[in-house]
Design a protein around this motif. Sequence first.
Motif, PDB file in Angstrom:
ATOM      1  N   LEU A  85       3.716  10.610 -10.292  1.00 58.58           N
ATOM      2  CA  LEU A  85       3.021   9.899  -9.221  1.00 58.58           C
ATOM      3  C   LEU A  85       1.800  10.668  -8.743  1.00 58.58           C
ATOM      4  O   LEU A  85       1.788  11.922  -8.720  1.00 58.58           O
ATOM      5  N   LYS A  86       0.780   9.906  -8.371  1.00 55.62           N
ATOM      6  CA  LYS A  86      -0.485  10.466  -7.911  1.00 55.62           C
ATOM      7  C   LYS A  86      -0.760   9.990  -6.491  1.00 55.62           C
ATOM      8  O   LYS A  86      -0.268   8.946  -6.078  1.00 55.62           O
ATOM      9  N   PRO A  87      -1.580  10.730  -5.740  1.00 54.94           N
ATOM     10  CA  PRO A  87      -1.898  10.277  -4.375  1.00 54.94           C
ATOM     11  C   PRO A  87      -2.457   8.856  -4.336  1.00 54.94           C
ATOM     12  O   PRO A  87      -2.192   8.115  -3.381  1.00 54.94           O
ATOM     13  N   GLU A  88      -3.174   8.450  -5.371  1.00 58.21           N
ATOM     14  CA  GLU A  88      -3.740   7.094  -5.389  1.00 58.21           C
ATOM     15  C   GLU A  88      -2.697   6.007  -5.622  1.00 58.21           C
ATOM     16  O   GLU A  88      -3.012   4.823  -5.552  1.00 58.21           O
ATOM     17  N   ASP A  89      -1.459   6.410  -5.886  1.00 53.28           N
ATOM     18  CA  ASP A  89      -0.363   5.433  -5.981  1.00 53.28           C
ATOM     19  C   ASP A  89       0.200   5.094  -4.606  1.00 53.28           C
ATOM     20  O   ASP A  89       1.051   4.201  -4.490  1.00 53.28           O
ATOM     21  N   THR A  90      -0.248   5.794  -3.583  1.00 53.68           N
ATOM     22  CA  THR A  90       0.230   5.529  -2.230  1.00 53.68           C
ATOM     23  C   THR A  90      -0.128   4.104  -1.815  1.00 53.68           C
ATOM     24  O   THR A  90      -1.285   3.698  -1.876  1.00 53.68           O
ATOM     25  N   ALA A  91       0.887   3.348  -1.414  1.00 54.39           N
ATOM     26  CA  ALA A  91       0.689   1.945  -1.047  1.00 54.39           C
ATOM     27  C   ALA A  91       2.017   1.365  -0.587  1.00 54.39           C
ATOM     28  O   ALA A  91       3.075   1.987  -0.755  1.00 54.39           O
ATOM     29  N   VAL A  92       1.943   0.162  -0.044  1.00 57.60           N
ATOM     30  CA  VAL A  92       3.156  -0.635   0.151  1.00 57.60           C
ATOM     31  C   VAL A  92       3.363  -1.433  -1.133  1.00 57.60           C
ATOM     32  O   VAL A  92       2.452  -2.122  -1.593  1.00 57.60           O
ATOM     33  N   TYR A  93       4.545  -1.315  -1.686  1.00 53.11           N
ATOM     34  CA  TYR A  93       4.880  -1.999  -2.934  1.00 53.11           C
ATOM     35  C   TYR A  93       5.697  -3.251  -2.621  1.00 53.11           C
ATOM     36  O   TYR A  93       6.714  -3.192  -1.922  1.00 53.11           O
ATOM     37  N   PHE A  94       5.223  -4.370  -3.157  1.00 55.32           N
ATOM     38  CA  PHE A  94       5.852  -5.662  -2.919  1.00 55.32           C
ATOM     39  C   PHE A  94       6.466  -6.207  -4.202  1.00 55.32           C
ATOM     40  O   PHE A  94       5.830  -6.176  -5.265  1.00 55.32           O
ATOM     41  N   CYS A  95       7.654  -6.722  -4.073  1.00 50.84           N
ATOM     42  CA  CYS A  95       8.318  -7.398  -5.170  1.00 50.84           C
ATOM     43  C   CYS A  95       7.922  -8.870  -5.154  1.00 50.84           C
ATOM     44  O   CYS A  95       7.761  -9.473  -4.083  1.00 50.84           O
ATOM     45  N   ASN A  96       7.774  -9.448  -6.343  1.00 53.32           N
ATOM     46  CA  ASN A  96       7.422 -10.857  -6.479  1.00 53.32           C
ATOM     47  C   ASN A  96       8.300 -11.472  -7.566  1.00 53.32           C
ATOM     48  O   ASN A  96       8.581 -10.812  -8.575  1.00 53.32           O
ATOM     49  N   ALA A  97       8.749 -12.692  -7.325  1.00 46.27           N
ATOM     50  CA  ALA A  97       9.573 -13.365  -8.329  1.00 46.27           C
ATOM     51  C   ALA A  97       9.174 -14.826  -8.448  1.00 46.27           C
ATOM     52  O   ALA A  97       9.006 -15.508  -7.429  1.00 46.27           O
ATOM     53  N   GLY A  98       9.042 -15.273  -9.671  1.00 49.97           N
ATOM     54  CA  GLY A  98       8.852 -16.684  -9.962  1.00 49.97           C
ATOM     55  C   GLY A  98      10.186 -17.255 -10.364  1.00 49.97           C
ATOM     56  O   GLY A  98      10.739 -16.865 -11.396  1.00 49.97           O
ATOM     57  N   LEU A  99      10.753 -18.117  -9.524  1.00 48.38           N
ATOM     58  CA  LEU A  99      12.116 -18.571  -9.786  1.00 48.38           C
ATOM     59  C   LEU A  99      12.289 -20.028  -9.383  1.00 48.38           C
ATOM     60  O   LEU A  99      11.442 -20.610  -8.699  1.00 48.38           O
ATOM     61  N   GLY A 109       8.870 -10.156  -1.458  1.00 49.47           N
ATOM     62  CA  GLY A 109       9.676  -9.320  -0.592  1.00 49.47           C
ATOM     63  C   GLY A 109       8.848  -8.808   0.566  1.00 49.47           C
ATOM     64  O   GLY A 109       7.646  -9.085   0.675  1.00 49.47           O
ATOM     65  N   GLN A 110       9.509  -8.014   1.423  1.00 44.99           N
ATOM     66  CA  GLN A 110       8.850  -7.547   2.642  1.00 44.99           C
ATOM     67  C   GLN A 110       8.032  -6.287   2.404  1.00 44.99           C
ATOM     68  O   GLN A 110       7.218  -5.906   3.243  1.00 44.99           O
ATOM     69  N   GLY A 111       8.231  -5.630   1.265  1.00 46.69           N
ATOM     70  CA  GLY A 111       7.472  -4.432   0.937  1.00 46.69           C
ATOM     71  C   GLY A 111       8.220  -3.154   1.249  1.00 46.69           C
ATOM     72  O   GLY A 111       9.042  -3.107   2.168  1.00 46.69           O
ATOM     73  N   THR A 112       7.920  -2.126   0.460  1.00 48.25           N
ATOM     74  CA  THR A 112       8.484  -0.801   0.700  1.00 48.25           C
ATOM     75  C   THR A 112       7.363   0.228   0.534  1.00 48.25           C
ATOM     76  O   THR A 112       6.566   0.143  -0.403  1.00 48.25           O
ATOM     77  N   GLN A 113       7.316   1.179   1.450  1.00 43.88           N
ATOM     78  CA  GLN A 113       6.222   2.151   1.469  1.00 43.88           C
ATOM     79  C   GLN A 113       6.477   3.273   0.464  1.00 43.88           C
ATOM     80  O   GLN A 113       7.568   3.856   0.429  1.00 43.88           O
ATOM     81  N   VAL A 114       5.466   3.567  -0.328  1.00 37.84           N
ATOM     82  CA  VAL A 114       5.477   4.727  -1.211  1.00 37.84           C
ATOM     83  C   VAL A 114       4.304   5.614  -0.816  1.00 37.84           C
ATOM     84  O   VAL A 114       3.158   5.161  -0.793  1.00 37.84           O
ATOM     85  N   THR A 115       4.609   6.861  -0.483  1.00 38.65           N
ATOM     86  CA  THR A 115       3.573   7.818  -0.094  1.00 38.65           C
ATOM     87  C   THR A 115       3.652   9.028  -1.011  1.00 38.65           C
ATOM     88  O   THR A 115       4.718   9.643  -1.133  1.00 38.65           O
ATOM     89  N   VAL A 116       2.535   9.329  -1.653  1.00 34.02           N
ATOM     90  CA  VAL A 116       2.467  10.481  -2.557  1.00 34.02           C
ATOM     91  C   VAL A 116       1.541  11.503  -1.909  1.00 34.02           C
ATOM     92  O   VAL A 116       0.334  11.289  -1.804  1.00 34.02           O
ATOM     93  N   SER A 117       2.134  12.604  -1.480  1.00 34.67           N
ATOM     94  CA  SER A 117       1.361  13.604  -0.750  1.00 34.67           C
ATOM     95  C   SER A 117       2.061  14.947  -0.814  1.00 34.67           C
ATOM     96  O   SER A 117       3.290  15.025  -0.851  1.00 34.67           O
ATOM     97  N   SER A 118       1.259  15.997  -0.818  1.00 35.08           N
ATOM     98  CA  SER A 118       1.820  17.343  -0.782  1.00 35.08           C
ATOM     99  C   SER A 118       1.911  17.841   0.662  1.00 35.08           C
ATOM    100  O   SER A 118       2.389  18.950   0.909  1.00 35.08           O
TER     101      SER A 118
END
Length: 118
Positions: A85-99, A109-118
């Motif tokens: 993982l890189k700092p530029e991957d920091t974001a809220v990640y959202f799941c999407n489904a076509g069903l 989905g509501q999103g989950t936070q991913v933070t890449v930092s030292s």
Amino acid sequence: QVQLVESGGGLVQPGGSLRLSCTASGTIFSIDVMGWYRQAPGKKREFVATIATGNSTNYADSVKGRFTISRDGAKNTVYLRMNNLKPEDTAVYFCNAGLTTTLTNYYWGQGTQVTVSS
């Protein structure tokens, strides 16, 4: 009522790994495609990866070779394994489904936070 619930986000150091999960629940007839998108502060939501019926996958160029998407059809769950993982991957990640329920539609989905930092 369909729900997508994500989990697995958090804080990780550069070079580290995380695995995101997203489970779809409700009265679902079939799931055609599941995927992940992300949105960094001040930026538009962008495509990360998708996996379709038959396990065909697509990845954004920025994550190819580092991220792996997979799916457990029996559990209506999609995973995103994120390595190096890189700092530029920091974001809220959202799941999407076509069903398909009574109709075919796309859900978020509501999103989950991913933070890449030292």
